[in-house]
Design an enzyme around this catalytic site. Structure first.
Site, short mmCIF file in Angstrom:
data_model
loop_
_atom_site.label_atom_id
_atom_site.label_comp_id
_atom_site.label_asym_id
_atom_site.label_seq_id
_atom_site.Cartn_x
_atom_site.Cartn_y
_atom_site.Cartn_z
N HIS A 1 -10.42 -5.41 -3.38
CA HIS A 1 -8.92 -5.65 -2.91
C HIS A 1 -9.55 -6.29 -1.65
O HIS A 1 -9.91 -6.07 -0.94
CB HIS A 1 -7.84 -4.15 -3.09
CG HIS A 1 -8.23 -3.35 -2.34
ND1 HIS A 1 -9.61 -2.56 -3.35
CD2 HIS A 1 -8.95 -2.18 -1.17
CE1 HIS A 1 -9.88 -1.49 -2.42
NE2 HIS A 1 -9.16 -1.14 -1.20
N LEU A 2 -8.34 -7.01 -0.78
CA LEU A 2 -7.79 -7.67 0.47
C LEU A 2 -6.97 -6.19 1.14
O LEU A 2 -5.85 -6.55 0.72
CB LEU A 2 -7.63 -8.58 0.23
CG LEU A 2 -8.66 -9.55 0.05
CD1 LEU A 2 -8.29 -11.27 0.66
CD2 LEU A 2 -9.87 -9.26 0.28
N ASP B 1 0.78 -1.32 0.59
CA ASP B 1 0.27 0.02 -0.11
C ASP B 1 1.03 1.41 0.50
O ASP B 1 2.24 1.49 0.44
CB ASP B 1 -0.97 0.17 1.21
CG ASP B 1 -1.87 0.71 1.09
OD1 ASP B 1 -3.41 0.15 0.89
OD2 ASP B 1 -1.16 2.41 0.94
N ILE B 2 0.30 2.27 -1.00
CA ILE B 2 0.97 3.59 -0.83
C ILE B 2 0.97 4.09 0.79
O ILE B 2 1.92 4.79 0.35
CB ILE B 2 0.57 4.48 -2.21
CG1 ILE B 2 1.74 4.99 -3.14
CG2 ILE B 2 -0.66 5.03 -1.58
CD1 ILE B 2 1.61 5.57 -4.16
N GLY C 1 -15.66 2.58 3.49
CA GLY C 1 -14.41 3.15 3.41
C GLY C 1 -13.63 2.56 2.45
O GLY C 1 -12.76 3.16 2.63
N GLN C 2 -14.60 2.42 1.30
CA GLN C 2 -13.44 2.13 0.04
C GLN C 2 -13.73 3.28 -0.23
O GLN C 2 -14.25 4.07 -0.60
CB GLN C 2 -14.85 1.03 -0.83
CG GLN C 2 -14.29 0.53 -1.76
CD GLN C 2 -14.52 -0.77 -2.34
OE1 GLN C 2 -15.81 -0.68 -2.86
NE2 GLN C 2 -14.09 -1.44 -3.76
P1 5GP Z 1 -10.05 1.53 0.39
O1 5GP Z 1 -9.91 2.59 1.20
O2 5GP Z 1 -10.55 1.45 -1.41
O3 5GP Z 1 -10.37 0.33 1.44
O4 5GP Z 1 -7.89 1.17 0.15
C1 5GP Z 1 -7.56 1.39 -1.45
C2 5GP Z 1 -5.46 1.81 -0.50
O5 5GP Z 1 -5.58 1.87 -2.05
C3 5GP Z 1 -5.79 2.75 -0.10
O6 5GP Z 1 -5.60 2.31 1.80
C4 5GP Z 1 -4.56 3.04 -0.57
O7 5GP Z 1 -3.82 3.76 0.78
C5 5GP Z 1 -4.40 2.61 -1.79
N1 5GP Z 1 -3.47 3.00 -2.50
C6 5GP Z 1 -4.50 3.92 -3.68
N2 5GP Z 1 -3.74 4.81 -4.55
C7 5GP Z 1 -2.54 3.68 -4.97
C8 5GP Z 1 -1.40 3.54 -5.28
O8 5GP Z 1 -1.13 4.41 -6.37
N3 5GP Z 1 -0.40 2.39 -4.75
C9 5GP Z 1 -0.90 1.69 -3.93
N4 5GP Z 1 0.26 1.33 -4.13
N5 5GP Z 1 -1.90 1.97 -3.39
C10 5GP Z 1 -2.75 2.82 -3.38
#
Ligand code: 5GP
Length: 117
Positions: free
Chosen positions: A103-104, A33-34, A96-97
């Site tokens: 994704h997991l 995760d970034i 919170g998506q």
């Molecule tokens: P969500 O909030 O949808 O469950 O999680 C999305 C996740 O993707 C977040 O934890 C966010 O930091 C990560 N993320 C968003 N953009 C990128 C990216 O460009 N690269 C990577 N490696 N992670 C990302």
């Protein structure tokens, strides 16, 4: 809608933007995760652009099982198994998506709170 459109994760799958990939098969991709929320924070995604678990169908049954099993194998290789870790998938606004490609999250290296907030 059964399957989502293109997202930032689509670009990562196609290697159009870089990511720190930790595992890749024909069907799934795992990368760090970034913006890590734990010392070890890895995302594992199907290459098929399904928006979330809520959009998955019977056709995706095997793929969903593969995601979970690969997540456990990655956590094992990361050394997270002994102390434990969390696997999370967020769905929609209240979940919170933020990225609408299933994704997991694999979170480890610190205790996780419950209830998660
Ligand atoms: P969500 O909030 O949808 O469950 O999680 C999305 C996740 O993707 C977040 O934890 C966010 O930091 C990560 N993320 C968003 N953009 C990128 C990216 O460009 N690269 C990577 N490696 N992670 C990302």
């Amino acid at each position: 809608m059964a399957h989502g459109g293109d997202t930032i994760f689509g670009k990562i799958i196609r290697k159009e933007i870089p990511a720190e990939v930790v595992h890749e098969t024909e069907t799934v991709l795992a990368f760090r995760d970034i913006s890590p929320a734990a010392p070890s924070h890895i995302l594992i995604i199907p290459k098929k652009p399904i928006s979330s678990v809520a959009s998955a169908t019977q056709e995706d049954k095997e793929l969903l099982g593969e995601l979970l099993l690969e997540a456990a194998a990655i956590a094992r290789r990361e050394g997270l198994e002994e102390d434990g870790y969390r696997i999370v998938t967020n769905i929609g606004r209240n979940g919170g998506q933020t990225v609408f490609h299933l994704h997991l999250h694999i979170l480890g290296g610190r205790p996780c709170l419950w209830p998660p907030g």
